[in-house]
Design a protein around this motif. Sequence first.
Motif, mmCIF file in Angstrom:
data_model
loop_
_atom_site.group_PDB
_atom_site.id
_atom_site.type_symbol
_atom_site.label_atom_id
_atom_site.label_comp_id
_atom_site.label_asym_id
_atom_site.label_seq_id
_atom_site.Cartn_x
_atom_site.Cartn_y
_atom_site.Cartn_z
ATOM 1 N N GLU A 173 60.793 37.944 6.047
ATOM 2 C CA GLU A 173 60.939 38.069 7.496
ATOM 3 C C GLU A 173 60.785 39.524 7.934
ATOM 4 O OE1 GLU A 173 63.975 34.326 8.345
ATOM 5 O OE2 GLU A 173 64.791 36.268 7.704
ATOM 6 N N GLU A 200 65.912 36.484 15.067
ATOM 7 C CA GLU A 200 65.355 35.569 16.069
ATOM 8 C C GLU A 200 63.870 35.820 16.372
ATOM 9 O OE1 GLU A 200 67.290 33.096 17.092
ATOM 10 O OE2 GLU A 200 68.869 33.962 15.834
ATOM 11 N N LYS A 201 63.307 36.918 15.861
ATOM 12 C CA LYS A 201 61.927 37.278 16.228
ATOM 13 C C LYS A 201 60.928 36.291 15.642
ATOM 14 C CE LYS A 201 58.577 41.036 16.379
ATOM 15 N NZ LYS A 201 58.271 40.947 17.801
ATOM 16 N N GLN A 202 60.018 35.849 16.478
ATOM 17 C CA GLN A 202 58.932 34.967 16.055
ATOM 18 C C GLN A 202 57.741 35.816 15.624
ATOM 19 O OE1 GLN A 202 59.249 31.472 15.963
ATOM 20 N NE2 GLN A 202 61.360 32.145 16.266
ATOM 21 N N THR A 203 57.121 35.448 14.515
ATOM 22 C CA THR A 203 55.980 36.198 13.991
ATOM 23 C C THR A 203 54.875 35.240 13.565
ATOM 24 O OG1 THR A 203 56.736 36.110 11.694
ATOM 25 C CG2 THR A 203 57.546 37.957 13.039
#
Length: 195
Positions: free
Chosen positions: A40, A174-177
């Motif tokens: 992540e 919580e970050k979307q990648t």
Amino acid sequence: MNLPGRLSQDDSQDVVGAILELFRARGDSGYGHEAVTQLEHALQSATLALENNAASELVSAALLHDIGHLLHDLPDDAPDQGIDDRHERVGFHFLKSYFGPSTYEPVRMHVDAKRYLCAVRPGYHDSLSEPSQVSLQLQGGPMNDEEVAQFEGNPHYQAAVDMRIWDDTAKDPEKQTPSLDDFEPHLRRAFTTKA
């Protein structure tokens, strides 16, 4: 996992494939005491590089900057035990065999970039997470004036500083990648531009 030995330029499929497999096999390990895994963290760093319009070489460096953590067998809490895993050196020596300096130099320099920013940017040290502050002490603390000048003399120092900033902020659970596979084209471009 067995990583390839020294491979020729024609074997990029094997090198890039082995790197992706390494992340799949070991990327779920903890990233120190942060709230994200190694994978992540790598994906967030590379995503931030993309969002800043970085070239594929630097996007790859951002993805791979902590690959040394995946290549050694030290425990995740090595810094808590007073051990500097020297992951930047492990990663640099691996990447130098397959990528050019626009990828491997920022990886080699990213720990020094933290030391540099602590020396030249007021308030930077206080913005670091507690695990980063702990590891800073193991890594030599803020640079002195001579080290700052030497660091700024490297043509890749600004890329290393940019990558360090992304590294520092790539800890959001919580970050979307994009997926790991979405970065494969960047790795292949960076591999083929080794010079």
